[in-house]
Write a protein that holds these residues in place. Structure first.
Motif, PDB file in Angstrom:
ATOM      1  N   ALA A   1       0.876  -1.174   0.000  1.00  0.00           N
ATOM      2  CA  ALA A   1       0.000   0.000   0.000  1.00  0.00           C
ATOM      3  C   ALA A   1       0.912   1.223   0.000  1.00  0.00           C
ATOM      4  O   ALA A   1       1.857   1.301   0.789  1.00  0.00           O
ATOM      5  CB  ALA A   1      -0.893  -0.003   1.236  1.00  0.00           C
ATOM      6  N   CYS A   2       0.639   2.161  -0.889  1.00  0.00           N
ATOM      7  CA  CYS A   2       1.486   3.346  -1.049  1.00  0.00           C
ATOM      8  C   CYS A   2       0.667   4.612  -0.871  1.00  0.00           C
ATOM      9  O   CYS A   2      -0.515   4.653  -1.217  1.00  0.00           O
ATOM     10  CB  CYS A   2       2.122   3.363  -2.435  1.00  0.00           C
ATOM     11  N   LEU A   3       1.323   5.649  -0.366  1.00  0.00           N
ATOM     12  CA  LEU A   3       0.697   6.940  -0.147  1.00  0.00           C
ATOM     13  C   LEU A   3       1.655   8.011  -0.635  1.00  0.00           C
ATOM     14  O   LEU A   3       2.863   7.903  -0.417  1.00  0.00           O
ATOM     15  CB  LEU A   3       0.440   7.102   1.356  1.00  0.00           C
ATOM     16  N   GLY A   4       1.133   9.019  -1.325  1.00  0.00           N
ATOM     17  CA  GLY A   4       2.013  10.067  -1.809  1.00  0.00           C
ATOM     18  C   GLY A   4       1.291  11.112  -2.625  1.00  0.00           C
ATOM     19  O   GLY A   4       0.093  11.340  -2.453  1.00  0.00           O
ATOM     20  N   THR A   5       2.030  11.712  -3.543  1.00  0.00           N
ATOM     21  CA  THR A   5       1.520  12.787  -4.385  1.00  0.00           C
ATOM     22  C   THR A   5       1.512  12.328  -5.831  1.00  0.00           C
ATOM     23  O   THR A   5       2.466  11.724  -6.306  1.00  0.00           O
ATOM     24  CB  THR A   5       2.410  14.034  -4.254  1.00  0.00           C
ATOM     25  N   LEU A   6       0.428  12.633  -6.494  1.00  0.00           N
ATOM     26  CA  LEU A   6       0.310  12.339  -7.916  1.00  0.00           C
ATOM     27  C   LEU A   6       0.466  13.651  -8.668  1.00  0.00           C
ATOM     28  O   LEU A   6      -0.274  14.606  -8.439  1.00  0.00           O
ATOM     29  CB  LEU A   6      -1.060  11.728  -8.183  1.00  0.00           C
ATOM     30  N   ARG A   7       1.485  13.734  -9.512  1.00  0.00           N
ATOM     31  CA  ARG A   7       1.720  14.937 -10.323  1.00  0.00           C
ATOM     32  C   ARG A   7       0.807  14.894 -11.538  1.00  0.00           C
ATOM     33  O   ARG A   7       0.686  13.855 -12.193  1.00  0.00           O
ATOM     34  CB  ARG A   7       3.170  15.019 -10.777  1.00  0.00           C
ATOM     35  N   LEU A   8       0.187  16.006 -11.817  1.00  0.00           N
ATOM     36  CA  LEU A   8      -0.754  16.101 -12.926  1.00  0.00           C
ATOM     37  C   LEU A   8      -0.167  17.024 -13.986  1.00  0.00           C
ATOM     38  O   LEU A   8       0.111  18.194 -13.709  1.00  0.00           O
ATOM     39  CB  LEU A   8      -2.100  16.645 -12.437  1.00  0.00           C
ATOM     40  N   TRP A   9       0.034  16.491 -15.182  1.00  0.00           N
ATOM     41  CA  TRP A   9       0.593  17.262 -16.293  1.00  0.00           C
ATOM     42  C   TRP A   9      -0.282  17.062 -17.511  1.00  0.00           C
ATOM     43  O   TRP A   9      -0.587  15.941 -17.879  1.00  0.00           O
ATOM     44  CB  TRP A   9       2.008  16.792 -16.650  1.00  0.00           C
ATOM     45  N   GLY A  10      -0.646  18.146 -18.162  1.00  0.00           N
ATOM     46  CA  GLY A  10      -1.363  18.080 -19.422  1.00  0.00           C
ATOM     47  C   GLY A  10      -0.774  19.130 -20.345  1.00  0.00           C
ATOM     48  O   GLY A  10      -0.873  20.322 -20.058  1.00  0.00           O
ATOM     49  N   HIS A  11      -0.134  18.720 -21.417  1.00  0.00           N
ATOM     50  CA  HIS A  11       0.535  19.654 -22.327  1.00  0.00           C
ATOM     51  C   HIS A  11      -0.173  19.676 -23.671  1.00  0.00           C
ATOM     52  O   HIS A  11      -0.507  18.635 -24.218  1.00  0.00           O
ATOM     53  CB  HIS A  11       2.002  19.260 -22.515  1.00  0.00           C
ATOM     54  N   GLY A  12      -0.405  20.881 -24.188  1.00  0.00           N
ATOM     55  CA  GLY A  12      -1.017  21.019 -25.505  1.00  0.00           C
ATOM     56  C   GLY A  12      -2.470  20.605 -25.550  1.00  0.00           C
ATOM     57  O   GLY A  12      -2.944  20.122 -26.578  1.00  0.00           O
ATOM     58  N   LEU A  13      -3.190  20.791 -24.445  1.00  0.00           N
ATOM     59  CA  LEU A  13      -4.609  20.448 -24.435  1.00  0.00           C
ATOM     60  C   LEU A  13      -5.352  21.367 -25.405  1.00  0.00           C
ATOM     61  O   LEU A  13      -5.046  22.556 -25.488  1.00  0.00           O
ATOM     62  CB  LEU A  13      -5.182  20.586 -23.022  1.00  0.00           C
TER      63      LEU A  13
END
Length: 134
Positions: free
Chosen positions: A52-64
């Motif tokens: 089981a893991c806990l942390g931060t999810l980086r969100l990247w969206g380029h050229g939407l």
């Protein structure tokens, strides 16, 4: 990201805490770039051991091609996001060993989420919404 209602560990899915999502959107020549993050939990398996893991999810969206409302977590998560880096793990529990923070209070906080999460595998922990995959 794609919202799924059934958990499959092979799909590298994440459960997110929607109230922690923060994002910014910049426009450049009719295209939109999204940058953000959200607290998340996930399961991973190495060998025969589920973690089981806990942390931060980086969100990247380029050229939407269209604008994204950064104030609406559901809209941000439904955008065409780049997930090649996965989550930044801050703490991990495999049922025997903890890996992560060194501060005792942080370890205690992580284990309060990770222990019941692993014991109830593959249930969602309280306060998290899932399952999302890139």
């Amino acid at each position: 990201m794609i919202r799924q209602h059934r958990f499959l560990i092979s799909q590298r899915q994440y459960a997110v805490k929607l109230d922690t999502l923060s994002a910014t959107v910049d426009e450049y020549e009719g295209r939109f770039d999204l940058r953000g993050s959200v607290e998340a939990v996930w399961y991973r398996r190495k060998g025969a051991t589920t973690r089981a893991c806990l942390g931060t999810l980086r969100l990247w969206g380029h050229g939407l091609t269209g604008p994204v409302d950064p104030a609406d977590p559901q809209v941000v998560l439904a955008a065409d996001l780049d997930g090649r880096y996965g989550g930044d793990c801050h703490g991990r529990w495999d049922g025997e060993r903890y890996w992560g923070a060194q501060a005792p209070d942080t370890i205690t906080g992580h284990l309060e989420v990770l222990r019941p999460m692993l014991a109830d595998y593959p249930s969602l922990p309280s306060g998290f919404e899932g399952w999302w995959r890139f």
